[in-house]
Write a protein that holds these residues in place. Structure first.
Motif, short mmCIF file in Angstrom:
data_model
loop_
_atom_site.label_atom_id
_atom_site.label_comp_id
_atom_site.label_asym_id
_atom_site.label_seq_id
_atom_site.Cartn_x
_atom_site.Cartn_y
_atom_site.Cartn_z
N THR A 34 0.82 -1.21 0.00
CA THR A 34 0.00 0.00 0.00
C THR A 34 0.85 1.26 0.00
N ALA A 35 2.15 1.11 -0.17
CA ALA A 35 3.07 2.24 -0.03
C ALA A 35 2.82 3.32 -1.08
N THR A 36 3.10 4.55 -0.68
CA THR A 36 3.11 5.70 -1.57
C THR A 36 4.48 6.36 -1.44
N PRO A 37 4.84 7.27 -2.32
CA PRO A 37 6.13 7.96 -2.15
C PRO A 37 6.29 8.63 -0.79
N ASP A 38 5.18 8.99 -0.17
CA ASP A 38 5.26 9.63 1.16
C ASP A 38 5.75 8.66 2.23
N GLU A 39 5.64 7.36 1.97
CA GLU A 39 6.10 6.36 2.94
C GLU A 39 7.55 5.93 2.71
N ILE A 40 8.24 6.59 1.79
CA ILE A 40 9.66 6.30 1.59
C ILE A 40 10.45 6.99 2.70
N THR A 41 11.14 6.18 3.51
CA THR A 41 11.90 6.73 4.63
C THR A 41 13.40 6.80 4.33
N GLY A 42 13.81 6.10 3.28
CA GLY A 42 15.21 6.16 2.87
C GLY A 42 15.31 6.25 1.36
N ASN A 43 15.99 7.28 0.87
CA ASN A 43 16.11 7.51 -0.57
C ASN A 43 17.53 7.99 -0.86
N PRO A 44 18.51 7.09 -0.69
CA PRO A 44 19.92 7.52 -0.76
C PRO A 44 20.34 8.10 -2.10
N LYS A 45 19.63 7.75 -3.18
CA LYS A 45 19.98 8.31 -4.49
C LYS A 45 19.16 9.56 -4.83
N SER A 46 18.37 10.04 -3.86
CA SER A 46 17.54 11.24 -4.07
C SER A 46 16.71 11.11 -5.35
N LEU A 47 16.07 9.95 -5.51
CA LEU A 47 15.26 9.71 -6.70
C LEU A 47 14.04 10.63 -6.70
N GLU A 48 13.63 11.04 -7.90
CA GLU A 48 12.41 11.81 -8.07
C GLU A 48 11.37 10.91 -8.72
N PHE A 49 10.16 10.89 -8.15
CA PHE A 49 9.13 9.98 -8.62
C PHE A 49 8.07 10.72 -9.43
N LEU A 50 7.81 10.17 -10.60
CA LEU A 50 6.79 10.70 -11.50
C LEU A 50 5.67 9.68 -11.57
#
Length: 256
Positions: free
Chosen positions: A154-170
């Motif tokens: 059920t995850a959304t981008p708001d539930e990402i707690t770690g993003n070491p590559k600073s990815l941008e989600f479209l």
């Protein structure tokens, strides 16, 4: 005597008496679903007929089914159907899983997911069930970390707690993800859609997954789940003719 039905979709009508006629409409949107519906049409028992008519998208397929304009569709997995039900007071139910399919992330510029650059743009679906599936796949690969207190499906981008590559989600609708392939660094897509780009998950997928909770299902309204027409359709969609089509496609596997 055949009860006349005027609809858009794949129609099932009985050739028995008018009072016995069952009718059903199928929205089979993409290549594999259409091919399987055609195989089911060859296998349907005497007294029923399936006619395939394509619809424009999965939302329309569900909307006309829920409205009673059609009686069944074959274009989605149950989690997608459940998202539709939740947002539209729907009563749709999956009555027969037919095939599982390999999902993947693709890239026009990368040959290895290890080369995903910092700040890369990642295109994922905008519907809840496929958003969660895409993010879970990235998390399983160690590319992002999701909040451990939530169901990853059920995850959304708001539930990402770690993003070491600073990815941008479209986030875009599934039919638009092919267009995103030209612009984004990484794109999540279904095999039936990405085939239009000459790609397949075996040869071109940088990250792949096959999860049977996402099997493509025959879907009807709950009140029709036990009808004679639905029983005939379930039998047709699990026939030897349908099995042969599935086994001849390298990106899908039998789910019945």
């Amino acid at each position: 005597m055949i009860n006349p039905v005027t609809v858009a979709g794949c129609r099932v009508t009985s050739a028995g008496k008018a009072s016995d006629v069952g009718s059903g409409i199928y929205g089979a949107e993409y290549g594999s679903a259409c091919a399987l519906t055609e195989a089911a049409a060859d296998a349907i028992e005497d007294g029923y007929k399936i006619e395939l008519v394509e619809v424009s998208d999965d939302v329309l397929s569900n909307t006309i089914l829920q409205a009673g304009d059609v009686d069944a569709n074959f274009s989605q997995h149950v989690p997608y159907m459940e998202s539709f039900n939740a947002g539209n007071d729907g009563t749709l139910v999956g009555v027969q899983p037919v095939y599982d399919f390999i999902i993947a992330f693709y890239s026009k510029t990368l040959d290895d997911i290890a080369d995903l650059p910092n700040g890369a743009t990642v295109a994922i679906p905008d519907d809840p069930s496929n958003t969660g599936r895409a993010l879970k796949l990235l998390a399983d690969e160690g590319i992002v970390t999701l909040d451990p207190t939530i169901d990853p499906y059920t995850a959304t981008p708001d539930e990402i707690t770690g993003n070491p590559k600073s990815l941008e989600f479209l986030q875009v609708a599934i039919p638009q993800l092919n267009a995103a392939y030209d612009e984004a660094d990484l794109v999540f897509q279904w095999p039936s859609h990405v085939a239009a780009l000459g790609l397949n998950p075996h040869d071109d997928g940088l990250i792949t997954e096959l999860d049977d909770r996402f099997a493509l299902n025959l879907v009807v309204r709950s009140e029709d789940a036990d009808s004679a027409a639905t029983a005939a359709l379930k039998k047709a969609f699990t026939s030897d003719e349908v099995r042969a089509v599935i086994e001849g496609n390298g990106t899908i596997t039998v789910a019945f």
